[in-house]
Design an enzyme around this catalytic site. Structure first.
Site, short mmCIF file in Angstrom:
data_model
loop_
_atom_site.label_atom_id
_atom_site.label_comp_id
_atom_site.label_asym_id
_atom_site.label_seq_id
_atom_site.Cartn_x
_atom_site.Cartn_y
_atom_site.Cartn_z
N TYR A 144 41.07 31.45 36.33
CA TYR A 144 40.06 31.24 37.37
C TYR A 144 39.90 32.52 38.17
CZ TYR A 144 37.66 29.28 41.45
OH TYR A 144 36.76 29.02 42.46
N ASP A 168 43.45 40.34 38.30
CA ASP A 168 43.12 39.42 39.39
C ASP A 168 44.44 38.94 39.97
OD1 ASP A 168 42.52 37.38 41.09
OD2 ASP A 168 41.07 36.39 39.77
N LYS A 191 43.99 35.42 49.19
CA LYS A 191 45.07 34.52 49.60
C LYS A 191 46.09 35.17 50.54
CE LYS A 191 43.73 31.24 46.22
NZ LYS A 191 43.39 31.19 44.83
#
Ligand SMILES: *Cc1c(COP(=O)(O)O)cnc(C)c1O
Length: 428
Positions: A143, A231, A259
């Site tokens: 994702y 990522d 995050k």
């Protein structure tokens, strides 16, 4: 109106589609009514009914220190007094970028944005602009946020809801996105601008890279002149302070972060060498912008977290997660169910199965385990016992630095009971 989870959810449903601002929060895949969080403290969240849970969602990895850490709150309070957004450069953004660059070897420049989605979307645009090529390669089950070009064969909520990609994304938007199975090195050609990878796949539950996978990707990118993009929105500053690069000794060309680096506020970032970043506006031709990018509150909170967390903290977390993983696996195993609790550093997955099985290596294998129906029952049994796992089988278990040995032991004791009930439900 009474302060119940049910009442708040019904009220939310009236004004917010599905009652949630991000689909992973909905209880669609597990059934039932979500708890509405009033507050969080350390390892715990408390809902509007006053029930507290040991929280393993931790904002899907955004809270590394646990909720409402006193130093982060103090930092935010003093930043708040100075004003919250200016649309001009601020010291805070320089300090956060310096803190990131100090910790990640080879990272020379960083551009701040406000989410992981924006970070990856922008990194992909930069890679295309820099290489003057169109194609990107991503891996099935990884994702990378919800930008159009990457919303194909994604993990997390995309997998949870069983959506093949998304309605509203045109064939044209994903036409230059090539999807490959995780842990297999695709053969590239010189039309590929970049290979985008979660160095540890953490949105299809947890799937570790096989030995040599990331190094082989690096070599294949070098062979054709494609950029390698890590990522690290989950792995960054969590797996190690230097992220996956430090853990696996493989250096990407571009990094994406999110995050953890926001300290609980909205921040994303992408970066790499000065040479590549020079293609970004205003220096170069690749446009990228944001009104709230480098926001003073968000950068203050993020830098506070990076400064508070030491390499030793992550070693200690890794060690306690390793013990937790074994105990959890054995507790669930005692019910007759089979559990896999793979770990990579402090990251931990949780797969339930009726039969003994091996750790999944790709989305196809992860999916078989995530879709066997066991997680749903286990999730609710845990929630009833005060343990909040993510409401979806494709998420990982986020243990923060605030989770105590007692919290983990309580969780294992609850898992023993929860699995026993789950095993009965599952066989009846
Ligand atoms: C969460 C996540 C994103 C998206 O970040 P948002 O802040 O939700 O936009 C991108 N990549 C990975 C690996 C993620 O886990």
């Amino acid at each position: 109106m009474s302060d119940t989870n049910q009442a708040w959810f019904e009220r939310a449903l009236r004004v917010i589609p599905g009652g949630v601002d991000s689909p992973v929060r909905s209880f669609r895949s597990v059934g039932g009514t979500p708890y509405t969080v009033r507050s969080g403290q350390g390892a715990y969240v408390t809902d509007v009914e006053g029930t507290s849970y040991i929280d393993y969602v931790q904002s899907y990895g955004a809270s590394l220190l646990g909720h409402a850490h006193p130093d982060v709150l103090r930092t935010l309070r003093s930043a708040l007094e100075l004003g919250t957004t200016f649309g001009a450069p601020t010291p805070g953004e320089v300090l956060l970028c310096e803190a990131m660059i100090e910790r990640v070897a080879g990272l020379e420049q960083v551009r701040l944005v406000s989410s992981g989605t924006e970070a990856v979307m922008s990194a992909v645009r930069l890679a295309r602009g820099y290489t003057k090529r169109d194609k990107i390669v991503k891996f099935d089950g990884c994702y990378h946020g919800h930008s159009d070009a990457l919303l194909v064969a994604g993990g997390s909520g995309v997998a949870q809801l069983g959506l093949p990609g998304s309605a509203g994304v045109t064939a044209g938007a994903v036409g230059d996105t090539i999807v490959a199975p995780y842990n297999e090195v695709p053969t590239l050609d010189d039309t590929v601008a970049a290979v985008l990878v979660e160095p540890v796949a953490a949105n299809m539950n947890l799937v570790a890279p096989l030995d040599g996978f990331l190094a082989a990707l690096r070599a294949e990118c070098d062979r054709v002149g494609a950029l390698l993009i890590f990522d690290e929105v989950i792995t960054g500053f969590r797996l190690r302070l230097g992220g996956a690069e430090e853990y696996y000794s493989v250096t990407p060309d571009l990094w994406c972060f999110g995050k953890v680096i926001g300290g609980g506020l909205p921040v994303g970032a992408f970066g790499g060498s000065k040479k590549i970043l020079a293609s970004l506006a205003p220096e170069g031709p690749v446009y990228q912008a944001g009104t709230l990018s480098g926001n003073p509150l968000a950068t203050a909170a993020g830098r506070c977290v990076l400064e508070l967390v030491s390499p030793r903290d992550l070693d200690v977390l890794t060690a306690s997660v390793a013990v937790f993983a074994d105990e959890l696996r054995d507790a669930i195993g005692a019910s007759g169910l089979f559990a896999l609790t793979p770990t990579v550093g402090p990251l931990m997955g949780l797969f339930l199965s009726r039969e003994e099985c091996c750790a999944p290596r790709n989305f196809h294998e992860a999916k078989a385990l995530c879709e066997n129906g066991l997680y749903k029952a286990f999730f609710h049994e845990m929630l009833e016992r005060g343990i909040a796992l993510a409401p979806g089988a494709y998420e990982i278990v986020f243990t923060s630095l605030a989770h105590s040995r007692d919290d983990l032991a309580t969780t294992v004791a609850c898992a023993l009971e929860a699995a026993a009930v789950t095993a009965k439900v599952a066989t009846s």
